[in-house]
Design a protein around this motif. Sequence first.
Motif, mmCIF file in Angstrom:
data_model
loop_
_atom_site.group_PDB
_atom_site.id
_atom_site.type_symbol
_atom_site.label_atom_id
_atom_site.label_comp_id
_atom_site.label_asym_id
_atom_site.label_seq_id
_atom_site.Cartn_x
_atom_site.Cartn_y
_atom_site.Cartn_z
ATOM 1 N N VAL A 160 51.583 -89.128 -46.944
ATOM 2 C CA VAL A 160 51.742 -87.763 -47.447
ATOM 3 C C VAL A 160 50.784 -86.883 -46.648
ATOM 4 C CG1 VAL A 160 51.423 -86.199 -49.407
ATOM 5 C CG2 VAL A 160 52.361 -88.502 -49.780
ATOM 6 N N VAL A 161 51.320 -85.849 -45.999
ATOM 7 C CA VAL A 161 50.492 -84.889 -45.271
ATOM 8 C C VAL A 161 50.767 -83.510 -45.861
ATOM 9 C CG1 VAL A 161 49.868 -83.904 -43.044
ATOM 10 C CG2 VAL A 161 50.711 -86.265 -43.163
ATOM 11 N N ILE A 162 49.743 -82.892 -46.416
ATOM 12 C CA ILE A 162 49.855 -81.551 -47.002
ATOM 13 C C ILE A 162 48.888 -80.631 -46.283
ATOM 14 C CG2 ILE A 162 49.505 -80.141 -49.063
ATOM 15 C CD1 ILE A 162 50.281 -82.568 -50.751
ATOM 16 N N ALA A 163 49.409 -79.534 -45.754
ATOM 17 C CA ALA A 163 48.577 -78.500 -45.128
ATOM 18 C C ALA A 163 48.819 -77.217 -45.894
ATOM 19 C CB ALA A 163 48.940 -78.337 -43.656
ATOM 20 N N ASN A 164 47.833 -76.793 -46.651
ATOM 21 C CA ASN A 164 48.032 -75.664 -47.545
ATOM 22 C C ASN A 164 46.779 -74.798 -47.587
ATOM 23 O OD1 ASN A 164 48.618 -74.284 -50.395
ATOM 24 N ND2 ASN A 164 50.517 -75.227 -49.646
ATOM 25 N N ALA A 165 47.008 -73.492 -47.429
ATOM 26 C CA ALA A 165 45.893 -72.563 -47.292
ATOM 27 C C ALA A 165 45.045 -72.468 -48.551
ATOM 28 C CB ALA A 165 46.428 -71.181 -46.913
ATOM 29 N N TYR A 166 45.692 -72.419 -49.704
ATOM 30 C CA TYR A 166 44.972 -72.230 -50.970
ATOM 31 C C TYR A 166 45.334 -73.394 -51.872
ATOM 32 C CZ TYR A 166 44.612 -67.585 -48.949
ATOM 33 O OH TYR A 166 44.373 -66.546 -48.093
ATOM 34 N N PHE A 167 44.434 -74.381 -51.913
ATOM 35 C CA PHE A 167 44.729 -75.642 -52.581
ATOM 36 C C PHE A 167 43.904 -75.760 -53.847
ATOM 37 C CE2 PHE A 167 44.248 -80.180 -53.394
ATOM 38 C CZ PHE A 167 45.557 -80.610 -53.308
ATOM 39 N N PHE A 168 44.561 -75.605 -54.986
ATOM 40 C CA PHE A 168 43.899 -75.786 -56.273
ATOM 41 C C PHE A 168 44.973 -76.043 -57.335
ATOM 42 C CE2 PHE A 168 41.282 -74.671 -59.984
ATOM 43 C CZ PHE A 168 40.098 -75.309 -59.651
ATOM 44 N N PRO A 169 45.705 -77.166 -57.195
ATOM 45 C CA PRO A 169 46.777 -77.463 -58.147
ATOM 46 C C PRO A 169 46.218 -77.995 -59.463
ATOM 47 C CG PRO A 169 46.579 -79.253 -56.594
ATOM 48 C CD PRO A 169 45.574 -78.204 -56.176
ATOM 49 N N GLY A 170 47.120 -78.324 -60.381
ATOM 50 C CA GLY A 170 46.719 -78.838 -61.682
ATOM 51 C C GLY A 170 46.389 -80.319 -61.648
ATOM 52 N N TYR A 171 45.939 -80.831 -62.794
ATOM 53 C CA TYR A 171 45.534 -82.230 -62.888
ATOM 54 C C TYR A 171 46.682 -83.177 -62.592
ATOM 55 C CZ TYR A 171 40.718 -81.942 -64.624
ATOM 56 O OH TYR A 171 39.363 -81.746 -64.722
ATOM 57 N N GLY A 172 47.911 -82.829 -63.025
ATOM 58 C CA GLY A 172 49.045 -83.710 -62.781
ATOM 59 C C GLY A 172 49.285 -83.915 -61.299
ATOM 60 N N PHE A 173 49.249 -82.838 -60.524
ATOM 61 C CA PHE A 173 49.438 -82.903 -59.082
ATOM 62 C C PHE A 173 48.324 -83.740 -58.450
ATOM 63 C CE2 PHE A 173 51.704 -80.621 -55.611
ATOM 64 C CZ PHE A 173 50.964 -81.080 -54.526
ATOM 65 N N LEU A 174 47.064 -83.461 -58.839
ATOM 66 C CA LEU A 174 45.934 -84.205 -58.297
ATOM 67 C C LEU A 174 46.007 -85.683 -58.667
ATOM 68 C CD1 LEU A 174 43.117 -81.644 -59.155
ATOM 69 C CD2 LEU A 174 44.072 -82.104 -56.888
#
Length: 414
Positions: A235-249
Amino acid sequence: MSGSGYKWPAARHTESLWRTRNRVHLLENGEEFFASAFAAIARAQHEILIETFILFEDKVGLELHRLLVEAAQRGVRVEVTVDGYGSPGFSPEFLGALTTVGVHFRVFDPHHRLFGVRLHVFRRLHRKLLVIDGELAFVGGINFSADHLADFGPGAKQDYAIEVEGPIVADIRSFALAAIASDGTGESWQHPWQAAEASRAGGADALFLLRDNGRRQNAIEREYRDAILAARREVVIANAYFFPGYGFLHELRDAARRGVTVRLICQGEPDSQLASSAARSLYWHLLEAGVRIHEYCERPFHGKVAVVDDVWSTVGSSNLDPLSLSLNLEANVFVRDAAFARHLRERLDELQQRHCRPVDPAGIPRRRLWHKLTQPVVFHCVRHFPDWAGLLPAHTPKVALVQPPAGASTGEPP
């Protein structure tokens, strides 16, 4: 999936919405995006539909302005919608030249400043869409502004868009027209359950998804999370503003713990210190599970892209932060195509190797007891702030159609 015997385990809730036989092409930064988008606008014969968060009267905005005026003068229907917060103002000459030749120019949820401060920062139109003649479309994170070009200087943004041709374009056009006809949110739009007739343009499967404040509040995040759950290798994620919820993390951590290589590219030279601090507050939580984190340090990172298993990928406007996942109006294209995924992954690999610094777990101070006690509280406050903001007295977003100057002939047929 194109080009491989591996069948991607699709999510049931979106499988019927995927369109086959599309051509997809990655565009990196303003140099590639503006060249392709402006050439398509110059060739347009019937219709140009544009939505953007930012349009500035700089060299990019002025070139777009010139092309749109020329298109309208040769009889092309031109519809432009910009966000009232992201695009705060235009000169009368800029707007007058457009509206006089018949361009329909709309501003989503405009508001006057209060003591010089722009308010109404929430529930913004953050989509970036361009549809030409119902045959070609562009979706991504690149605005019509010069800060997406390298010659802008140290503040030039690193970003991505996708150019698509094939049946998926009919979905994007259908939505863009529905947004024009309504309040700009497009929440009443129904995703067609069958693809429109279109000639075979390529071999890629593509899916157009929205995030709105109606029925599709979690659509983009859900597609991300389904892909992470299905990941076998990487999994490669490149994202400028990264602050998802607990489920995603939690799903990222689980993927790393079951042997999937999980790489995250974040901002190292942020244009928002608050966003950067929020992302960095998650580092230890991810690193201790085996997630590899890299910070892009060449210039501000503005991308919103991801690749899973060299099969599934996405390009769009949605960050993985509370504003994009909970409030703003967003649009992403998801792709199942081995060639496109490999190309995007190669571009991200080069970015990581040449312009990123790895985040070393040894360099992150161990959390003290008071950090362990307070961090969950801080996380929940930041993560749920948009939801709390949504409980404030709501206003119905409005779209203002800019009128031609008094006495001007619009050039439209009577």
